[in-house]
Scaffold this motif. Structure first.
Motif, mmCIF file in Angstrom:
data_model
loop_
_atom_site.group_PDB
_atom_site.id
_atom_site.type_symbol
_atom_site.label_atom_id
_atom_site.label_comp_id
_atom_site.label_asym_id
_atom_site.label_seq_id
_atom_site.Cartn_x
_atom_site.Cartn_y
_atom_site.Cartn_z
ATOM 1 N N LEU A 1 2.241 -35.055 27.068
ATOM 2 C CA LEU A 1 0.960 -35.138 27.763
ATOM 3 C C LEU A 1 1.217 -35.834 29.100
ATOM 4 C CD1 LEU A 1 -2.072 -34.488 27.363
ATOM 5 C CD2 LEU A 1 -2.352 -36.813 26.539
ATOM 6 N N PRO A 2 1.341 -35.057 30.189
ATOM 7 C CA PRO A 2 1.619 -35.663 31.491
ATOM 8 C C PRO A 2 0.403 -36.408 32.046
ATOM 9 C CG PRO A 2 1.375 -33.286 31.700
ATOM 10 C CD PRO A 2 1.271 -33.605 30.237
ATOM 11 N N SER A 3 0.638 -37.235 33.042
ATOM 12 C CA SER A 3 -0.416 -38.103 33.582
ATOM 13 C C SER A 3 -1.629 -37.324 34.085
ATOM 14 C CB SER A 3 0.144 -39.000 34.688
ATOM 15 O OG SER A 3 0.695 -38.215 35.726
ATOM 16 N N GLU A 4 -1.404 -36.135 34.645
ATOM 17 C CA GLU A 4 -2.548 -35.378 35.156
ATOM 18 C C GLU A 4 -3.435 -34.803 34.048
ATOM 19 O OE1 GLU A 4 1.157 -32.837 35.331
ATOM 20 O OE2 GLU A 4 0.613 -34.780 36.130
ATOM 21 N N GLU A 5 -2.968 -34.817 32.804
ATOM 22 C CA GLU A 5 -3.755 -34.327 31.656
ATOM 23 C C GLU A 5 -4.163 -35.459 30.717
ATOM 24 O OE1 GLU A 5 -1.534 -31.204 29.701
ATOM 25 O OE2 GLU A 5 -0.915 -30.371 31.629
ATOM 26 N N PHE A 6 -3.706 -36.668 31.008
ATOM 27 C CA PHE A 6 -3.929 -37.805 30.114
ATOM 28 C C PHE A 6 -5.406 -38.192 30.059
ATOM 29 C CE2 PHE A 6 -4.337 -42.267 29.108
ATOM 30 C CZ PHE A 6 -3.487 -42.420 28.027
ATOM 31 N N GLU A 7 -5.886 -38.446 28.842
ATOM 32 C CA GLU A 7 -7.213 -39.014 28.609
ATOM 33 C C GLU A 7 -7.097 -39.997 27.463
ATOM 34 O OE1 GLU A 7 -10.372 -36.209 27.913
ATOM 35 O OE2 GLU A 7 -9.605 -34.837 29.428
ATOM 36 N N ILE A 8 -7.779 -41.115 27.587
ATOM 37 C CA ILE A 8 -7.852 -42.063 26.483
ATOM 38 C C ILE A 8 -8.526 -41.367 25.318
ATOM 39 C CG2 ILE A 8 -9.034 -44.173 25.749
ATOM 40 C CD1 ILE A 8 -8.395 -45.287 28.566
ATOM 41 N N GLY A 9 -8.018 -41.602 24.105
ATOM 42 C CA GLY A 9 -8.618 -40.983 22.932
ATOM 43 C C GLY A 9 -7.667 -40.946 21.757
ATOM 44 N N THR A 10 -8.051 -40.146 20.771
ATOM 45 C CA THR A 10 -7.267 -39.989 19.555
ATOM 46 C C THR A 10 -6.540 -38.655 19.601
ATOM 47 O OG1 THR A 10 -8.880 -41.306 18.338
ATOM 48 C CG2 THR A 10 -7.391 -39.945 17.024
ATOM 49 N N TYR A 11 -5.280 -38.689 19.209
ATOM 50 C CA TYR A 11 -4.412 -37.510 19.267
ATOM 51 C C TYR A 11 -3.642 -37.374 17.966
ATOM 52 C CZ TYR A 11 -5.383 -37.426 24.247
ATOM 53 O OH TYR A 11 -6.015 -37.353 25.455
ATOM 54 N N GLU A 12 -3.050 -36.212 17.789
ATOM 55 C CA GLU A 12 -2.192 -35.982 16.641
ATOM 56 C C GLU A 12 -0.985 -35.166 17.074
ATOM 57 O OE1 GLU A 12 -3.660 -35.253 12.365
ATOM 58 O OE2 GLU A 12 -3.229 -33.248 13.156
ATOM 59 N N LEU A 13 0.193 -35.680 16.762
ATOM 60 C CA LEU A 13 1.426 -34.923 16.919
ATOM 61 C C LEU A 13 1.766 -34.350 15.549
ATOM 62 C CD1 LEU A 13 3.588 -37.294 19.140
ATOM 63 C CD2 LEU A 13 2.738 -35.030 19.770
ATOM 64 N N VAL A 14 2.048 -33.069 15.504
ATOM 65 C CA VAL A 14 2.425 -32.410 14.255
ATOM 66 C C VAL A 14 3.860 -31.921 14.408
ATOM 67 C CG1 VAL A 14 1.932 -30.541 12.657
ATOM 68 C CG2 VAL A 14 0.046 -31.769 13.750
ATOM 69 N N PHE A 15 4.745 -32.506 13.626
ATOM 70 C CA PHE A 15 6.163 -32.182 13.671
ATOM 71 C C PHE A 15 6.474 -31.180 12.557
ATOM 72 C CE2 PHE A 15 5.627 -36.360 15.499
ATOM 73 C CZ PHE A 15 6.509 -36.393 16.561
ATOM 74 N N HIS A 16 7.048 -30.053 12.910
ATOM 75 C CA HIS A 16 7.375 -29.007 11.936
ATOM 76 C C HIS A 16 8.786 -29.254 11.396
ATOM 77 C CE1 HIS A 16 3.734 -26.640 12.680
ATOM 78 N NE2 HIS A 16 3.805 -27.233 13.861
ATOM 79 N N ALA A 17 8.879 -30.284 10.566
ATOM 80 C CA ALA A 17 10.173 -30.742 10.048
ATOM 81 C C ALA A 17 10.780 -29.744 9.076
ATOM 82 C CB ALA A 17 10.007 -32.100 9.377
ATOM 83 N N GLY A 18 9.963 -29.107 8.245
ATOM 84 C CA GLY A 18 10.485 -28.169 7.256
ATOM 85 C C GLY A 18 11.229 -27.017 7.895
ATOM 86 N N SER A 19 10.669 -26.454 8.942
ATOM 87 C CA SER A 19 11.340 -25.353 9.644
ATOM 88 C C SER A 19 12.649 -25.821 10.258
ATOM 89 C CB SER A 19 10.434 -24.779 10.731
ATOM 90 O OG SER A 19 9.288 -24.213 10.159
ATOM 91 N N TYR A 20 12.635 -27.028 10.818
ATOM 92 C CA TYR A 20 13.867 -27.596 11.379
ATOM 93 C C TYR A 20 14.909 -27.760 10.276
ATOM 94 C CZ TYR A 20 17.128 -31.264 12.678
ATOM 95 O OH TYR A 20 18.270 -31.999 12.872
ATOM 96 N N LEU A 21 14.522 -28.367 9.164
ATOM 97 C CA LEU A 21 15.453 -28.597 8.065
ATOM 98 C C LEU A 21 15.945 -27.286 7.458
ATOM 99 C CD1 LEU A 21 13.594 -31.632 6.477
ATOM 100 C CD2 LEU A 21 15.803 -31.709 7.668
ATOM 101 N N ASP A 22 15.078 -26.286 7.390
ATOM 102 C CA ASP A 22 15.494 -24.975 6.881
ATOM 103 C C ASP A 22 16.619 -24.397 7.732
ATOM 104 O OD1 ASP A 22 13.696 -25.031 4.808
ATOM 105 O OD2 ASP A 22 12.239 -23.699 5.765
ATOM 106 N N GLY A 23 16.565 -24.640 9.028
ATOM 107 C CA GLY A 23 17.603 -24.137 9.914
ATOM 108 C C GLY A 23 18.948 -24.795 9.684
ATOM 109 N N LEU A 24 18.932 -25.961 9.064
ATOM 110 C CA LEU A 24 20.171 -26.673 8.779
ATOM 111 C C LEU A 24 20.729 -26.347 7.400
ATOM 112 C CD1 LEU A 24 19.191 -30.242 10.021
ATOM 113 C CD2 LEU A 24 20.489 -28.504 11.259
ATOM 114 N N ASP A 25 19.827 -26.066 6.455
ATOM 115 C CA ASP A 25 20.234 -25.917 5.053
ATOM 116 C C ASP A 25 19.370 -24.863 4.379
ATOM 117 O OD1 ASP A 25 21.103 -26.196 2.457
ATOM 118 O OD2 ASP A 25 20.251 -28.194 2.180
#
Length: 119
Positions: A54-78
């Motif tokens: 979220l760069p400074s020109e798009e930044f707003e105070i508030g609540t956010y959520e980052l969703v990390f797709h760990a399963g897909s990453y791990l599937d690529g390894l094993d």
């Protein structure tokens, strides 16, 4: 100083950056906590995104959520891993209440993760 958001992902099981993990950023708003997808990015060889989440020109105070797709990453390894995986999609909901640099990293392994407000 304007606020902005960054992240990075480290694979603690392998001891290296987590390259190729998809990360979605949502803004949480309204009375019902509606999620608005702002963007999706993929981590590079350093486990970071090529641009600020979220760069400074798009930044707003508030609540956010980052969703990390760990399963897909791990599937690529094993590809022989048990299904369903113990960890698949990891949501991290957090608030940003001042115009500052927020850094929300993820440390991941197949059976655990941690996060913190970095610098």
């Amino acid at each position: 100083m304007s606020g902005y958001l960054t992240t990075h992902v480290l694979d603690t099981a392998l001891g290296c950056p987590a390259e190729g993990m998809t990360i979605d950023l949502f803004r949480i708003g309204g009375k019902d906590g509606e999620r608005q997808l702002l963007k999706s990015l993929v981590t590079n060889a350093d486990g970071r995104t090529d641009e600020q989440i979220l760069p400074s020109e798009e930044f707003e105070i508030g609540t956010y959520e980052l969703v990390f797709h760990a399963g897909s990453y791990l599937d690529g390894l094993d590809s022989a891993a048990n299904k369903p995986r113990f960890l698949d999609v990891i949501p991290i909901r957090f608030g940003m209440n001042e115009e500052s640099h927020y850094h929300v990293p993820l440390l991941i392994s197949p059976f655990g993760y941690s996060t913190y407000r970095g610098s």
